[in-house]
Design a protein around this motif. Structure first.
Motif, PDB file in Angstrom:
ATOM      1  N   HIS A 100     -45.445 -56.410  63.269  1.00 36.51           N
ATOM      2  CA  HIS A 100     -45.908 -55.158  63.888  1.00 36.51           C
ATOM      3  C   HIS A 100     -46.293 -55.359  65.350  1.00 36.51           C
ATOM      4  CE1 HIS A 100     -46.110 -53.097  59.986  1.00 36.51           C
ATOM      5  NE2 HIS A 100     -46.548 -54.253  59.529  1.00 36.51           N
ATOM      6  N   GLN A 158     -49.667 -54.717  66.808  1.00 35.80           N
ATOM      7  CA  GLN A 158     -50.107 -53.393  67.257  1.00 35.80           C
ATOM      8  C   GLN A 158     -50.798 -53.433  68.610  1.00 35.80           C
ATOM      9  OE1 GLN A 158     -51.399 -52.917  62.820  1.00 35.80           O
ATOM     10  NE2 GLN A 158     -52.245 -51.242  64.007  1.00 35.80           N
ATOM     11  N   GLY A 171     -45.341 -49.152  60.995  1.00 34.12           N
ATOM     12  CA  GLY A 171     -46.645 -49.090  60.345  1.00 34.12           C
ATOM     13  C   GLY A 171     -47.763 -49.747  61.134  1.00 34.12           C
ATOM     14  N   PHE A 172     -48.849 -49.938  60.431  1.00 37.77           N
ATOM     15  CA  PHE A 172     -50.041 -50.537  61.035  1.00 37.77           C
ATOM     16  C   PHE A 172     -50.818 -51.260  59.952  1.00 37.77           C
ATOM     17  CE2 PHE A 172     -50.918 -46.205  59.794  1.00 37.77           C
ATOM     18  CZ  PHE A 172     -52.036 -46.351  58.981  1.00 37.77           C
ATOM     19  N   ILE A 173     -51.699 -52.129  60.395  1.00 37.41           N
ATOM     20  CA  ILE A 173     -52.621 -52.819  59.493  1.00 37.41           C
ATOM     21  C   ILE A 173     -54.013 -52.613  60.071  1.00 37.41           C
ATOM     22  CG2 ILE A 173     -53.315 -55.052  58.549  1.00 37.41           C
ATOM     23  CD1 ILE A 173     -50.402 -55.946  58.905  1.00 37.41           C
ATOM     24  N   GLY A 174     -54.915 -52.048  59.305  1.00 37.45           N
ATOM     25  CA  GLY A 174     -56.283 -51.827  59.797  1.00 37.45           C
ATOM     26  C   GLY A 174     -56.366 -50.666  60.760  1.00 37.45           C
ATOM     27  N   TYR A 175     -56.307 -50.953  62.052  1.00 42.35           N
ATOM     28  CA  TYR A 175     -56.405 -49.958  63.119  1.00 42.35           C
ATOM     29  C   TYR A 175     -55.225 -48.986  63.058  1.00 42.35           C
ATOM     30  CZ  TYR A 175     -56.186 -48.026  67.835  1.00 42.35           C
ATOM     31  OH  TYR A 175     -56.102 -47.190  68.907  1.00 42.35           O
ATOM     32  N   HIS A 176     -55.495 -47.695  63.026  1.00 38.85           N
ATOM     33  CA  HIS A 176     -54.464 -46.659  62.901  1.00 38.85           C
ATOM     34  C   HIS A 176     -53.888 -46.303  64.263  1.00 38.85           C
ATOM     35  CE1 HIS A 176     -55.136 -45.561  58.636  1.00 38.85           C
ATOM     36  NE2 HIS A 176     -56.299 -46.130  58.883  1.00 38.85           N
ATOM     37  N   GLY A 177     -53.346 -47.268  64.957  1.00 39.13           N
ATOM     38  CA  GLY A 177     -52.744 -47.008  66.257  1.00 39.13           C
ATOM     39  C   GLY A 177     -52.102 -48.263  66.814  1.00 39.13           C
ATOM     40  N   ARG A 178     -51.580 -48.122  68.026  1.00 41.34           N
ATOM     41  CA  ARG A 178     -50.928 -49.225  68.719  1.00 41.34           C
ATOM     42  C   ARG A 178     -51.267 -49.147  70.200  1.00 41.34           C
ATOM     43  NH1 ARG A 178     -45.847 -51.333  66.395  1.00 41.34           N
ATOM     44  NH2 ARG A 178     -45.898 -50.819  64.201  1.00 41.34           N
TER      45      ARG A 178
END
Length: 96
Positions: free
Chosen positions: A33, A36, A74-81
């Motif tokens: 990812h 992110q 997608g993402f892991i934990g934090y809902h953003g990039r």
């Protein structure tokens, strides 16, 4: 001779296992990812994920084998990039 493509969730499989199979031409992977977060510019590509994965975004080559690592959606934990936008990659394969 057929062109073989391997789909592998984790790009570390390329170094650990895929090179033993010389008939695999292209491995497509994701998983990282881009963590992110990072800098994704034409002249500079950096992310903390590079300390966990040797191949973490983009195209890599060893001999006649290639690996493409997609930064994913997608993402892991934090809902953003930050710096690494979600990625959808389109490949057009042509007979050489």
């Amino acid at each position: 001779m057929p062109f073989k493509i391997l789909l592998s969730h984790d790009p570390s499989h390329w170094d650990e296992q895929v090179h033993a199979y010389e008939d695999i031409d292209l491995t497509l992977s994701g998983h990282t990812h881009g963590m992110q977060f990072g800098v994704n510019l034409p002249f500079l590509k950096w992310s903390p994920v590079q300390y966990a994965y040797k191949q973490w975004a983009g195209l890599y080559q060893r001999g006649r084998q290639y690996l493409y690592v997609n930064a994913g959606l997608g993402f892991i934990g934090y809902h953003g990039r930050v710096g690494f936008l979600p990625e959808i990659t389109v490949f057009e394969l042509r007979r050489a």
